[in-house]
Enzyme design. Sequence first.
Site, PDB file in Angstrom:
ATOM      1  N   LYS A   1       0.829  -1.220   0.000  1.00 15.79           N
ATOM      2  CA  LYS A   1       0.000   0.000   0.000  1.00 15.79           C
ATOM      3  C   LYS A   1       0.860   1.265   0.000  1.00 15.79           C
ATOM      4  O   LYS A   1       0.617   2.184  -0.765  1.00 15.79           O
ATOM      5  CB  LYS A   1      -0.907   0.060   1.253  1.00 15.79           C
ATOM      6  CG  LYS A   1      -1.882  -1.086   1.396  1.00 15.79           C
ATOM      7  CD  LYS A   1      -2.816  -0.859   2.582  1.00 15.79           C
ATOM      8  CE  LYS A   1      -2.110  -0.838   3.929  1.00 15.79           C
ATOM      9  NZ  LYS A   1      -1.584  -2.160   4.353  1.00 15.79           N
TER      10      LYS A   1
ATOM     11  N   ARG B   1      -9.542   1.156   8.618  1.00 17.13           N
ATOM     12  CA  ARG B   1      -9.115  -0.202   8.940  1.00 17.13           C
ATOM     13  C   ARG B   1     -10.180  -0.949   9.732  1.00 17.13           C
ATOM     14  O   ARG B   1      -9.983  -2.115  10.067  1.00 17.13           O
ATOM     15  CB  ARG B   1      -7.876  -0.117   9.807  1.00 17.13           C
ATOM     16  CG  ARG B   1      -6.588  -0.570   9.149  1.00 17.13           C
ATOM     17  CD  ARG B   1      -5.487  -0.266  10.146  1.00 17.13           C
ATOM     18  NE  ARG B   1      -4.301  -1.022   9.986  1.00 17.13           N
ATOM     19  CZ  ARG B   1      -3.232  -0.634   9.300  1.00 17.13           C
ATOM     20  NH1 ARG B   1      -3.252   0.485   8.625  1.00 17.13           N
ATOM     21  NH2 ARG B   1      -2.163  -1.373   9.300  1.00 17.13           N
TER      22      ARG B   1
ATOM     23  N   ARG C   1      11.789  -5.561   4.478  1.00 22.07           N
ATOM     24  CA  ARG C   1      11.492  -4.141   4.233  1.00 22.07           C
ATOM     25  C   ARG C   1      12.417  -3.244   5.059  1.00 22.07           C
ATOM     26  O   ARG C   1      12.736  -3.535   6.197  1.00 22.07           O
ATOM     27  CB  ARG C   1      10.028  -3.867   4.609  1.00 22.07           C
ATOM     28  CG  ARG C   1       9.659  -2.390   4.641  1.00 22.07           C
ATOM     29  CD  ARG C   1       8.183  -2.174   4.472  1.00 22.07           C
ATOM     30  NE  ARG C   1       7.420  -2.443   5.672  1.00 22.07           N
ATOM     31  CZ  ARG C   1       6.089  -2.282   5.736  1.00 22.07           C
ATOM     32  NH1 ARG C   1       5.417  -1.876   4.669  1.00 22.07           N
ATOM     33  NH2 ARG C   1       5.451  -2.548   6.847  1.00 22.07           N
TER      34      ARG C   1
ATOM     35  N   ARG D   1      11.454  -1.109  10.658  1.00 19.75           N
ATOM     36  CA  ARG D   1      10.419  -0.690  11.601  1.00 19.75           C
ATOM     37  C   ARG D   1      10.325  -1.654  12.768  1.00 19.75           C
ATOM     38  O   ARG D   1      10.476  -2.856  12.595  1.00 19.75           O
ATOM     39  CB  ARG D   1       9.070  -0.640  10.887  1.00 19.75           C
ATOM     40  CG  ARG D   1       8.720   0.739  10.352  1.00 19.75           C
ATOM     41  CD  ARG D   1       7.514   0.716   9.458  1.00 19.75           C
ATOM     42  NE  ARG D   1       6.403  -0.047  10.007  1.00 19.75           N
ATOM     43  CZ  ARG D   1       5.235  -0.197   9.385  1.00 19.75           C
ATOM     44  NH1 ARG D   1       5.059   0.354   8.196  1.00 19.75           N
ATOM     45  NH2 ARG D   1       4.266  -0.879   9.923  1.00 19.75           N
TER      46      ARG D   1
ATOM     47  N   ARG E   1      -0.602  -8.480  13.493  1.00 22.56           N
ATOM     48  CA  ARG E   1      -1.164  -7.490  12.566  1.00 22.56           C
ATOM     49  C   ARG E   1      -2.065  -8.161  11.537  1.00 22.56           C
ATOM     50  O   ARG E   1      -3.095  -7.616  11.148  1.00 22.56           O
ATOM     51  CB  ARG E   1      -0.042  -6.723  11.863  1.00 22.56           C
ATOM     52  CG  ARG E   1       0.614  -5.682  12.781  1.00 22.56           C
ATOM     53  CD  ARG E   1       2.040  -5.363  12.376  1.00 22.56           C
ATOM     54  NE  ARG E   1       2.168  -4.691  11.107  1.00 22.56           N
ATOM     55  CZ  ARG E   1       3.300  -4.660  10.391  1.00 22.56           C
ATOM     56  NH1 ARG E   1       4.392  -5.269  10.835  1.00 22.56           N
ATOM     57  NH2 ARG E   1       3.346  -4.003   9.264  1.00 22.56           N
TER      58      ARG E   1
HETATM   59  P1  ADP Z   1       1.047  -1.901   7.894  1.00 25.19           P
HETATM   60  O1  ADP Z   1      -0.085  -1.658   6.972  1.00 25.19           O
HETATM   61  O2  ADP Z   1       2.326  -2.214   7.181  1.00 25.19           O
HETATM   62  O3  ADP Z   1       0.733  -2.873   8.990  1.00 25.19           O
HETATM   63  P2  ADP Z   1       0.941   0.852   8.960  1.00 25.19           P
HETATM   64  O4  ADP Z   1       2.150   1.683   8.865  1.00 25.19           O
HETATM   65  O5  ADP Z   1      -0.210   1.179   8.097  1.00 25.19           O
HETATM   66  O6  ADP Z   1       1.436  -0.639   8.739  1.00 25.19           O
HETATM   67  O7  ADP Z   1       0.421   0.815  10.486  1.00 25.19           O
HETATM   68  C1  ADP Z   1       1.277   0.533  11.564  1.00 25.19           C
HETATM   69  C2  ADP Z   1       0.477   0.522  12.860  1.00 25.19           C
HETATM   70  O8  ADP Z   1      -0.128   1.813  13.075  1.00 25.19           O
HETATM   71  C3  ADP Z   1      -0.714  -0.443  12.906  1.00 25.19           C
HETATM   72  O9  ADP Z   1      -0.321  -1.758  13.263  1.00 25.19           O
HETATM   73  C4  ADP Z   1      -1.605   0.223  13.959  1.00 25.19           C
HETATM   74  O10 ADP Z   1      -1.125   0.002  15.274  1.00 25.19           O
HETATM   75  C5  ADP Z   1      -1.421   1.703  13.657  1.00 25.19           C
HETATM   76  N1  ADP Z   1      -2.436   2.177  12.681  1.00 25.19           N
HETATM   77  C6  ADP Z   1      -2.201   2.621  11.417  1.00 25.19           C
HETATM   78  N2  ADP Z   1      -3.342   2.967  10.802  1.00 25.19           N
HETATM   79  C7  ADP Z   1      -4.344   2.729  11.675  1.00 25.19           C
HETATM   80  C8  ADP Z   1      -5.764   2.872  11.646  1.00 25.19           C
HETATM   81  N3  ADP Z   1      -6.400   3.316  10.539  1.00 25.19           N
HETATM   82  N4  ADP Z   1      -6.472   2.534  12.755  1.00 25.19           N
HETATM   83  C9  ADP Z   1      -5.867   2.095  13.856  1.00 25.19           C
HETATM   84  N5  ADP Z   1      -4.535   1.918  13.962  1.00 25.19           N
HETATM   85  C10 ADP Z   1      -3.767   2.232  12.891  1.00 25.19           C
END
Ligand code: ADP
Length: 218
Positions: A13, A88, A127, A160, A171
Amino acid sequence: MRLIFLGAPGAGKGTMASAVSAAEGIAHISTGDLFRKHLTDKTELGILAEGYMSAGKLVPDDVTVGMVRVRLQEEDAKAGFIFDGFPRTLAQAEALDAMLAELDLKLDAVIDLAVPETELFRRITTRRVCRQCGQIYNVETMPSKVAGICDLCGGELMQRADDNAETLRARLDVYYDQTEPLIEYYRKQGLLQSFDNMNKEGSDVDQIVDLVQKSKRV
Ligand code: ADP
Ligand code: ZN
């Protein structure tokens, strides 16, 4: 254009959204990046989010939606935007629908990036991200020119904290449970487009830009 990129962690994404944002001149809004920025700046929000992020859990909806509401008011989002990692949960999707209705805006498309689970594990563990500008690399498929150094800004590349196999399992479980139902939600709204993102990360950028342009509302 107003787009949402859906997909499991590691589906690409962030990589796709930054390419499309550059091609279309629209804002790239990544809630994960926003939380990480807050954490680096040690804001109250960042400190609150950290516990959830390191456990692979979602930050509570009201906190996330509030942050997005503020971000959406910024100048660059007037030209259009791509949400990456938001919404999400169903509650977030409903809150977004309400927010857009208030602003009299409509989504053009929701693009679901499909990738098999074994590939997600491989991508996440290889990554790397620039500490300074956030540019995404992959040591196997998209390495930087000089190992450990960002091509764009010379910043240091890092892994990360949540990019390990154990946190990824958590996740993914959250993804199947809370986020996958959004595919149906947006299919019902007639907005869903599926994109097979199984090729090497980064190699499908032209195809996705093409798909995005075809979904533009007239
Ligand atoms: P990825 O999609 O690679 O898991 P992100 O960078 O999008 O990682 O998100 C990392 C973390 O940030 C998530 O595991 C969550 O804890 C938090 N997070 C990100 N976006 C949201 C969201 N829309 N709602 C709740 N938590 C979020
Ligand atoms: Zn950089």
